[in-house]
Design a protein around this motif. Structure first.
Motif, short mmCIF file in Angstrom:
data_model
loop_
_atom_site.label_atom_id
_atom_site.label_comp_id
_atom_site.label_asym_id
_atom_site.label_seq_id
_atom_site.Cartn_x
_atom_site.Cartn_y
_atom_site.Cartn_z
N VAL A 1 26.69 23.07 11.60
CA VAL A 1 26.41 23.01 10.16
C VAL A 1 25.29 22.01 9.87
CG1 VAL A 1 27.42 22.28 7.95
CG2 VAL A 1 28.71 23.80 9.49
N LEU A 2 25.39 20.82 10.47
CA LEU A 2 24.37 19.80 10.26
C LEU A 2 22.99 20.29 10.72
CD1 LEU A 2 23.54 16.88 9.51
CD2 LEU A 2 24.19 16.19 11.83
N GLU A 3 22.96 20.91 11.88
CA GLU A 3 21.69 21.40 12.41
C GLU A 3 21.07 22.47 11.52
OE1 GLU A 3 22.83 20.51 17.09
OE2 GLU A 3 23.17 22.49 16.22
N ASN A 4 21.92 23.33 10.94
CA ASN A 4 21.40 24.34 10.02
C ASN A 4 20.70 23.69 8.83
OD1 ASN A 4 21.93 27.49 10.12
ND2 ASN A 4 23.52 26.49 11.35
N VAL A 5 21.31 22.59 8.33
CA VAL A 5 20.71 21.89 7.19
C VAL A 5 19.43 21.18 7.61
CG1 VAL A 5 21.07 19.98 5.57
CG2 VAL A 5 22.84 21.72 5.87
N LEU A 6 19.42 20.62 8.83
CA LEU A 6 18.21 19.96 9.32
C LEU A 6 17.06 20.95 9.48
CD1 LEU A 6 19.93 17.53 11.78
CD2 LEU A 6 18.36 16.83 9.97
N VAL A 7 17.40 22.14 9.95
CA VAL A 7 16.38 23.19 10.04
C VAL A 7 15.81 23.47 8.66
CG1 VAL A 7 15.99 25.63 10.52
CG2 VAL A 7 17.29 24.25 12.14
N ILE B 1 23.44 27.83 1.18
CA ILE B 1 22.83 27.24 -0.01
C ILE B 1 22.37 25.81 0.28
CG2 ILE B 1 23.11 26.74 -2.48
CD1 ILE B 1 23.52 29.70 -1.81
N ALA B 2 23.21 25.06 1.04
CA ALA B 2 22.83 23.68 1.39
C ALA B 2 21.53 23.67 2.18
CB ALA B 2 23.95 23.02 2.19
#
Ligand SMILES: Nc1ncnc2c1ncn2[C@@H]1O[C@H](COP(=O)(O)OP(=O)(O)O)[C@@H](O)[C@H]1O
Ligand SMILES: [Mg+2]
Length: 251
Positions: A94-100, A158-159
């Motif tokens: 999840v965190l990596e998706n947001v960082l991308v 969405i995030a």
């Protein structure tokens, strides 16, 4: 106005999906687009993002004509969209998706990107965690995105879009398929996104969500705008009531 649309028309063969549309959206506004299925809502978003070319008409974004620009140029100007179907990096957490999302990368290899921030950017990671907290996703930051249930997946999507700090965020039915509690979480998350001073255009079937979120509403029917105004005014407009009682909506 951050977005001004004038005389915008899209024909697919014999179908006029968007018909002589005029629309103005103020900076920082949450503006809902509603209407029966097939009324041209998604096509309108595709025209704004550049996914499909207009048949005719004008789109101005922050004072600049964009209708002839390819999608990636519009993305560079700060127009970000989500899709009716979720598009996450299933193998990333999840965190990596947001960082991308923060990097708004296009052609860079994801693997090298993830290594790059791992070596370098603690601040970005903190920002991403703040965003996950705002979306109620911090507890599942290390879960693999592909393994999440539908509701959290949508929130991550969405995030990730918000993480790219768009000027204009286009959300196509973000609460579709969500239960009441998940929809409420989504409303809170979108409101927080709007608090970051981004302008939000949202296609939404659930009228309570529209009333909760939107400052202005545009109603489409058969590709034409039939009403525009505050949620309270629009949903009492006889033309809107008639279009909805026509029986082609999900409500
Ligand atoms: N790529 C396409 N090719 C042909 N027809 C399309 C295409 N995209 C949308 N349409 C048609 O345009 C109309 C509006 O569709 P759409 O914008 O998806 O409506 P909505 O999102 O309001 O449900 C529909 O009649 C749909 O079948
Ligand atoms: Mg649609």
């Amino acid at each position: 106005m951050i977005l001004e649309i004038a005389g915008l028309t899209k024909r697919f063969g014999g179908i006029t999906a968007v018909d002589d549309m005029h629309l103005s959206v103020a900076p920082g506004e949450v503006h809902a687009v509603v209407g029966p299925n097939g009324s041209g809502k998604t096509t309108l978003f595709n025209l704004i993002s550049g996914a499909v070319p207009a048949t005719s008409g004008q789109i101005s974004f922050e004072g600049r004509r964009i209708e002839a620009l390819p999608p990636h140029k519009r993305a560079q100007l700060g127009i970000t969209r989500t899709f009716q179907n979720i598009k996450l990096f299933a193998d990333l957490n999840v965190l990596e998706n947001v960082l991308v999302g923060q990097h708004a990368i296009s052609n860079t290899g994801i693997g090298s990107l993830v290594r790059w921030w791992g070596a370098k950017e603690r601040a970005q990671r903190e920002q991403a965690m703040d965003l996950l907290r705002a979306f109620g996703l911090h507890d599942i930051a290390s879960r693999q995105a592909g393994e999440l249930a539908y509701g959290p997946k949508r929130l991550v999507e969405i995030a990730r879009a918000v993480a790219s700090s768009p000027r204009l965020l286009l959300l196509d039915e973000p609460t579709s398929g969500m239960n009441a509690r998940e929809s409420e979480e989504m409303v809170v998350a979108i409101r927080k996104a709007a608090d970051r001073r981004m302008t939000v255009l949202i296609i939404e079937h659930h009228l309570p969500v529209v009333k909760d979120l939107a400052e202005r509403v545009t109603v489409l029917n058969f590709g034409k705008k039939i009403s525009e105004g505050t949620p309270a005014a629009v949903f009492e407009d006889p033309a809107v009531v008639e279009a909805y009682l026509g029986g082609t909506t999900d409500e």
